[in-house]
Every structure is written in C-alpha cells, then in structure tokens.
Design a protein around this motif. Structure first.
Motif, PDB file in Angstrom:
ATOM      1  N   LEU A   1       1.017  -1.108   0.101  1.00  0.00           N
ATOM      2  CA  LEU A   1       0.048   0.064   0.119  1.00  0.00           C
ATOM      3  C   LEU A   1       0.883   1.349   0.003  1.00  0.00           C
ATOM      4  O   LEU A   1       0.373   2.269  -0.113  1.00  0.00           O
ATOM      5  N   GLY A   2       2.097   1.151   0.174  1.00  0.00           N
ATOM      6  CA  GLY A   2       3.200   2.280   0.138  1.00  0.00           C
ATOM      7  C   GLY A   2       3.264   2.879   1.655  1.00  0.00           C
ATOM      8  O   GLY A   2       2.442   2.347   2.359  1.00  0.00           O
ATOM      9  N   GLU A   3       4.149   3.739   1.895  1.00  0.00           N
ATOM     10  CA  GLU A   3       4.381   4.078   3.078  1.00  0.00           C
ATOM     11  C   GLU A   3       3.302   5.216   3.434  1.00  0.00           C
ATOM     12  O   GLU A   3       2.842   5.897   2.661  1.00  0.00           O
ATOM     13  N   GLY A   4       2.969   5.299   4.802  1.00  0.00           N
ATOM     14  CA  GLY A   4       2.068   6.226   5.221  1.00  0.00           C
ATOM     15  C   GLY A   4       1.710   6.010   6.660  1.00  0.00           C
ATOM     16  O   GLY A   4       2.036   4.974   7.279  1.00  0.00           O
ATOM     17  N   THR A   5       1.001   7.143   7.391  1.00  0.00           N
ATOM     18  CA  THR A   5       0.894   7.002   8.790  1.00  0.00           C
ATOM     19  C   THR A   5      -0.555   6.658   9.041  1.00  0.00           C
ATOM     20  O   THR A   5      -0.883   6.347  10.280  1.00  0.00           O
ATOM     21  N   ASP A   6      -1.664   6.421   8.045  1.00  0.00           N
ATOM     22  CA  ASP A   6      -2.905   5.845   8.397  1.00  0.00           C
ATOM     23  C   ASP A   6      -2.739   4.685   8.694  1.00  0.00           C
ATOM     24  O   ASP A   6      -2.074   3.784   8.152  1.00  0.00           O
ATOM     25  N   GLU A   7      -3.868   4.137   9.499  1.00  0.00           N
ATOM     26  CA  GLU A   7      -3.908   2.981  10.231  1.00  0.00           C
ATOM     27  C   GLU A   7      -3.783   1.806   9.177  1.00  0.00           C
ATOM     28  O   GLU A   7      -3.253   0.919   9.427  1.00  0.00           O
ATOM     29  N   LEU A   8      -4.646   1.981   8.060  1.00  0.00           N
ATOM     30  CA  LEU A   8      -4.795   0.822   7.247  1.00  0.00           C
ATOM     31  C   LEU A   8      -3.196   0.655   6.446  1.00  0.00           C
ATOM     32  O   LEU A   8      -3.006  -0.369   6.277  1.00  0.00           O
ATOM     33  N   LYS A   9      -2.755   1.850   6.233  1.00  0.00           N
ATOM     34  CA  LYS A   9      -1.088   1.743   5.614  1.00  0.00           C
ATOM     35  C   LYS A   9      -0.208   1.114   6.513  1.00  0.00           C
ATOM     36  O   LYS A   9       0.496   0.032   6.314  1.00  0.00           O
ATOM     37  N   VAL A  10      -0.442   1.278   8.075  1.00  0.00           N
ATOM     38  CA  VAL A  10       0.581   0.809   9.006  1.00  0.00           C
ATOM     39  C   VAL A  10       0.119  -0.485   8.942  1.00  0.00           C
ATOM     40  O   VAL A  10       1.096  -1.622   9.140  1.00  0.00           O
ATOM     41  N   LEU A  11      -1.232  -1.024   9.003  1.00  0.00           N
ATOM     42  CA  LEU A  11      -1.693  -2.243   9.268  1.00  0.00           C
ATOM     43  C   LEU A  11      -1.028  -3.351   7.975  1.00  0.00           C
ATOM     44  O   LEU A  11      -0.515  -4.399   8.086  1.00  0.00           O
ATOM     45  N   ALA A  12      -1.153  -2.682   6.523  1.00  0.00           N
ATOM     46  CA  ALA A  12      -0.799  -3.160   5.549  1.00  0.00           C
ATOM     47  C   ALA A  12       0.774  -3.731   5.609  1.00  0.00           C
ATOM     48  O   ALA A  12       1.080  -4.762   5.441  1.00  0.00           O
ATOM     49  N   ASN A  13       1.591  -2.353   5.998  1.00  0.00           N
ATOM     50  CA  ASN A  13       3.023  -2.775   6.028  1.00  0.00           C
ATOM     51  C   ASN A  13       3.511  -3.890   7.004  1.00  0.00           C
ATOM     52  O   ASN A  13       4.289  -4.561   6.797  1.00  0.00           O
ATOM     53  N   GLN A  14       2.756  -3.687   8.100  1.00  0.00           N
ATOM     54  CA  GLN A  14       3.054  -4.608   9.290  1.00  0.00           C
ATOM     55  C   GLN A  14       2.718  -5.985   8.838  1.00  0.00           C
ATOM     56  O   GLN A  14       3.430  -7.001   9.080  1.00  0.00           O
ATOM     57  N   PHE A  15       1.659  -6.310   8.210  1.00  0.00           N
ATOM     58  CA  PHE A  15       1.133  -7.337   7.482  1.00  0.00           C
ATOM     59  C   PHE A  15       2.388  -7.599   6.416  1.00  0.00           C
ATOM     60  O   PHE A  15       2.774  -9.337   6.394  1.00  0.00           O
ATOM     61  N   ASP A  16       2.779  -7.093   5.667  1.00  0.00           N
ATOM     62  CA  ASP A  16       3.990  -7.269   4.496  1.00  0.00           C
ATOM     63  C   ASP A  16       5.113  -7.767   5.327  1.00  0.00           C
ATOM     64  O   ASP A  16       5.772  -8.878   4.918  1.00  0.00           O
ATOM     65  N   LYS A  17       5.258  -7.031   6.390  1.00  0.00           N
ATOM     66  CA  LYS A  17       6.608  -7.596   7.171  1.00  0.00           C
ATOM     67  C   LYS A  17       6.503  -8.863   7.809  1.00  0.00           C
ATOM     68  O   LYS A  17       7.517  -9.739   7.665  1.00  0.00           O
ATOM     69  N   MET A  18       5.293  -9.214   8.404  1.00  0.00           N
ATOM     70  CA  MET A  18       4.872 -10.482   9.044  1.00  0.00           C
ATOM     71  C   MET A  18       5.101 -11.534   8.132  1.00  0.00           C
ATOM     72  O   MET A  18       5.986 -12.475   7.859  1.00  0.00           O
ATOM     73  N   VAL A  19       4.756 -11.508   6.840  1.00  0.00           N
ATOM     74  CA  VAL A  19       4.671 -12.361   5.756  1.00  0.00           C
ATOM     75  C   VAL A  19       6.007 -12.253   5.213  1.00  0.00           C
ATOM     76  O   VAL A  19       6.513 -13.661   4.803  1.00  0.00           O
ATOM     77  N   ASP A  20       6.727 -11.337   5.038  1.00  0.00           N
ATOM     78  CA  ASP A  20       8.342 -11.437   4.860  1.00  0.00           C
ATOM     79  C   ASP A  20       9.094 -12.342   5.807  1.00  0.00           C
ATOM     80  O   ASP A  20       9.706 -13.054   5.398  1.00  0.00           O
TER      81      ASP A  20
END
Ligand code: ADP
Length: 460
Positions: free
Chosen positions: A217-236
């Motif tokens: 979803l790209g970098e950003g501070t909104d909750e969904l972007k934070v969630l998506a980035n965290q999700f990506d890191k977890m899958v990584d």
C-alpha cells in the motif's frame, strides 16, 4: 453485511437525524419569529390608529367638508382621519364603546369580538371555529375620548403562508444536502475501505500458498497503511523462515547423504570377497569415522532445532561472566590437542545478562574450532574485557586462518572451507554461535589471515 454498507447505513442514519433535527429547529424558530411579527404588526397598527381619532364639540362648515367621517359622540363629534386603517395585512381594527358596540371600523368575527371584555395593551388569544386569533385592545387616553376602545384582531394563521414557503425551501435544501452527503459518504467509504479489499486479496493468495504475495500500500501513517505494512513485514518474516527451513532440510539431507553413501560403499566392498583382517579393520575405521560424523551432525541439528523452538523462552540472568569464562578456559585447556596451549587474560568481575548454557556453547564452539584448525604446538588466547559499556570476549589462534573471500561464508550453515572439508566438522558451529550472539543482543566479528591465525570476538 459488508463494512462499506454498514458505514453507509450508519452515516445515512446519522445524516437523516441531523437533517430532521435541523428542519424541526428551523421550522419552530421561523414559526415563533413569524408569530411575533404578526403580534408586533397588530400592536403597531392599533397604536397608529389611536392618533387618527379626535373629538370636537362644534364643527364649522369648512371643517365638515374637510374631513371624511364624523360620528356623533358625547354631545360632539368624533372625527376619524383618512389614515385610519380598518384592515391591513389581515388585521381588522374597530372603534368600540365601553359596552362593546362597534362605532367605526371592522369586526369580521361579530359577536365573539364585541362580547370579549377589553383589557388595555394586552394581547389575548381566542379561538373561533378552531382558528386562533390574537386580540389587542387600546383604551384611548384623551379625556374627551374616555370610554372608547380600539380593538385589533388578526388570525394566528396569518404567518402560515410565509411559514409554508420557508418549510418548502428548507425541506428542499436539506433533502438536497442529505442526498449529496450520502453520495459523498458512499464515495468516501469506498475509497477508505478499498485497501481492505487489497489486504483480503493478498491474504487469500497467501493462504493458497503464495508467500511471495504482498499488499504494497506504500508508506504512510494512516491506520490501514500501517496495518498493511505490518502485514507485509510479517509475511516477509514467515517467507524467510520457511525458506530457511527448506534450505536447512535440503542441506541437512545433503550432508547426511555423504557419510551414508561412504558407509554403504565400505560395507559392499568388505562383503564382496574375503579380505585380510587389516583390510576389514581399515573398512571398519572408515565406517566408524563416518558414523561419528553423522552422529555429530545429528547432534548439532537437534541442538539447533531445540534452540530455534526455545528461542523465546530462554531466561537471561545477570551472571559473573569473568568467572564463567575462567571455568570454561580451565576445563578446555586440558584438551591439549596438537600440543596446543590455551592461555587467558580475563578482566575481573564483569557482569552481564546472559543465558548460561548458550553462552557456554558459544565460547566452547569458538575454542573447539581454534583447536580443530590450530597448528601443531600452537597457541590459543582467550581474552575478556569491558569497554565503553560493552563486553568483548575474543578467542585468537595461530592456526590455518581463513581467506578474505571466506570470512563471510564461514558463518553460514553447513559451510566449511576447502582446507577443513575433510575434517570432523559439521559446518554448524559458527552459524549457531552467531544466532546465540544475536539473542544476547550482540554480534561476532572475525579478523583472520590465511596461514597466520584467526580472532573471533563476541561483542555484547
Ligand atoms: P565446523 O567447524 O564444524 O566445520 P563451524 O561453523 O564451526 O563448523 O566453522 C565453519 C568453518 O569455518 C569451518 O569449517 C572452518 O573452515 C572455518 N573456521 C572456523 N573456525 C576457524 C578457525 N578458528 N580457524 C580457521 N578456520 C575456522
């Protein structure tokens, strides 16, 4: 029900409530303002008419001609000016005597009005045929006009036509605002929740086994972007650990295959035809060496697997590292392999949070390697010191050393340098030591020169 529908319904419901409350407020405020205006105009009209009535005892002929209306009163005449308003803006005004008889002006309601008692400068409300009327009375103050009353009457519904225009306009405007609001709400809900669709898609693909899938979803501070980035890191992380596990399993089978093949070939060779006893002994020695190698491989692999599983459960305690290192050095100095001597320089009373068993394993791995890859009559030097809040534990030897291009590789699982490939090593010791160092929040550095020796330092 989808979140989008739920959000839209909630938003619309709130909008409808807000619009309704606004509408009711606008109408009731407008109604009371209009009622006040009606009453004010009633008072104003009656008050104005008080100035239009005069009394004369005798009138000249000229005056008789000059004025319009003359009413006999108290032995003289009442003169009413042209400006007297009988009816204006729905208001009807009449001039009454004390007993309620109309002597001039209008009374559209008849008896009800003439029978209602007068009360000076007060607005009264009466109901005639289900319609409310306001009445305003004014006693004429002039002495000559004593006993005369002006009474104005107006229907309370006088402001209704204006109110219905206001109702119509505000209803149209508010409905329009509501409609636009709902449309914008649906659009915003769609936009805001779009990333959730992407997250669901990615999660579905990952569940189907595609661990390379990311939401991005790209970098950003909104909750969904934070969630998506965290999700990506977890899958990584999951992807990497699965990859590592796969590689470990395949490397382990590969490493085990060699001794198994050697043992099997030796057995076949020995059983093929009768041999001299020395040859049997030779074959058995090969088999024994390979079995030992397999045993240490299996041992190391079991230790690593136990370590990986327990990683989060190890308990770290403040220990006197100086004493521990001294004990290990004393224990290991008796090995005397290749006539190597082990000496130490240990700074006293260094304390640190460590897991004792893992710490021992790390240091004994480094010392064992120095013996293994040391030269005949060589030296091993263990040193422990503390500097700038960090502890430095190093093991140096004057052994075979490690070439520049192998310095990084020796820390990888199952890696053994060409020079040591035929030895008893498994290639798992340094990788495990690195993992243990990381778990202690530290690292292992290496300085080495081929044929001169190596220094491994655990900094934590
Ligand atoms: P093992 O010693 O069981 O082969 P390690 O992971 O401990 O596995 O070491 C990996 C490789 O690093 C060794 O095979 C060896 O080639 C090299 N190595 C480790 N320690 C030393 C040392 N002190 N001197 C020279 N080479 C070393």
């Amino acid at each position: 029900m989808s979140i989008k529908t739920k959000v839209t319904l909630w938003f619309s419901a709130i909008l409808i409530i807000v619009v309704s409350v606004t509408f009711i407020t606008v109408i009731s405020v407008s109604d009371s303002i209009l009622q006040k205006t009606v009453k004010d105009s009633l008072i104003e009209a009656v008050e104005k008419n008080t100035e239009e009535i005069e009394y004369y005892y005798i009138l000249s002929d000229e005056e008789f001609d000059k004025y319009n209306e003359y009413i006999s009163f108290n032995g003289g005449f009442l003169e009413v000016d042209d400006d007297f308003l009988n009816t204006t803006n729905g208001i009807t005004i009449g001039l009454y005597t004390e007993n309620g008889s109309l002597i001039y002006g209008e009374n559209i309601l008849g008896k009800v009005i003439s029978e209602t008692p007068f009360s000076d400068t007060v607005i009264k409300t009466i109901t005639v045929s289900k319609t409310e009327y306001y009445i305003f009375d004014r006693k004429l103050d002039d002495k000559t006009l004593d006993g005369l009353w002006l009474r104005g009457v107006v229907s309370a519904t006088e402001g209704d036509s204006k109110l219905s225009v206001i109702t119509e306009i505000s209803l149209t405007v508010l409905l329009l605002i509501m409609l636009i609001g709902i449309v914008i709400g649906v659009f915003i809900a769609g936009r805001v929740l779009k990333p959730i669709g992407k997250i669901t898609d990615a999660a579905e693909k990952i569940t189907d086994g595609d661990l390379k899938q990311r939401i991005n979803l790209g970098e950003g501070t909104d909750e969904l972007k934070v969630l998506a980035n965290q999700f990506d890191k977890m899958v990584d992380k999951l992807d990497r650990s699965f990859e590592e596990e796969r590689r470990f399993t395949s490397d382990a089978s590969h490493e085990l295959r060699t001794p198994v093949s050697v043992i099997s070939a030796q057995c076949e060779y020995a059983l093929e035809s009768p041999m001299e006893i020395e040859e049997y002994i030779e074959s058995l020695e090969v088999i024994q060496r390979q079995s030992k190698k397999m045993a240490s491989l299996i041992n190391d692999m079991l230790y690593i697997s136990r370590f990986e599983n327990k990683k989060d459960d190890y308990v770290f305690k403040k220990e006197n590292v100086s004493e521990l290192v001294l004990d290990i050095c004393n224990d290991m100095s008796v090995i005397k392999e290749k006539n190597i001597t082990l000496s130490h320089t240990i700074e006293k009373d260094i304390f640190a949070d460590i897991e004792k068993e893992l710490f021992e394993r790390l240091l004994s791995n480094l010392i064992t390697n120095s013996y293994k890859y040391g030269k005949e009559n060589g030296k091993i030097e263990v040193s422990l010191k503390s500097k700038d809040g960090k502890t430095y534990l190093s093991v140096s030897d004057d052994g075979i050393g490690i070439s520049e291009d192998e310095k990084e590789k020796v820390f990888k699982r199952f890696y053994r340098s060409d020079k040591s490939r035929n030895g008893s090593g498994t290639g798992l010791g340094l990788s495990l030591a690195t993992e243990i160092a990381k778990l202690h929040g530290g690292e292992i550095t290496l300085e080495s020169e081929l044929d001169k020796g190596s220094t491994f330092t655990f900094i934590f």
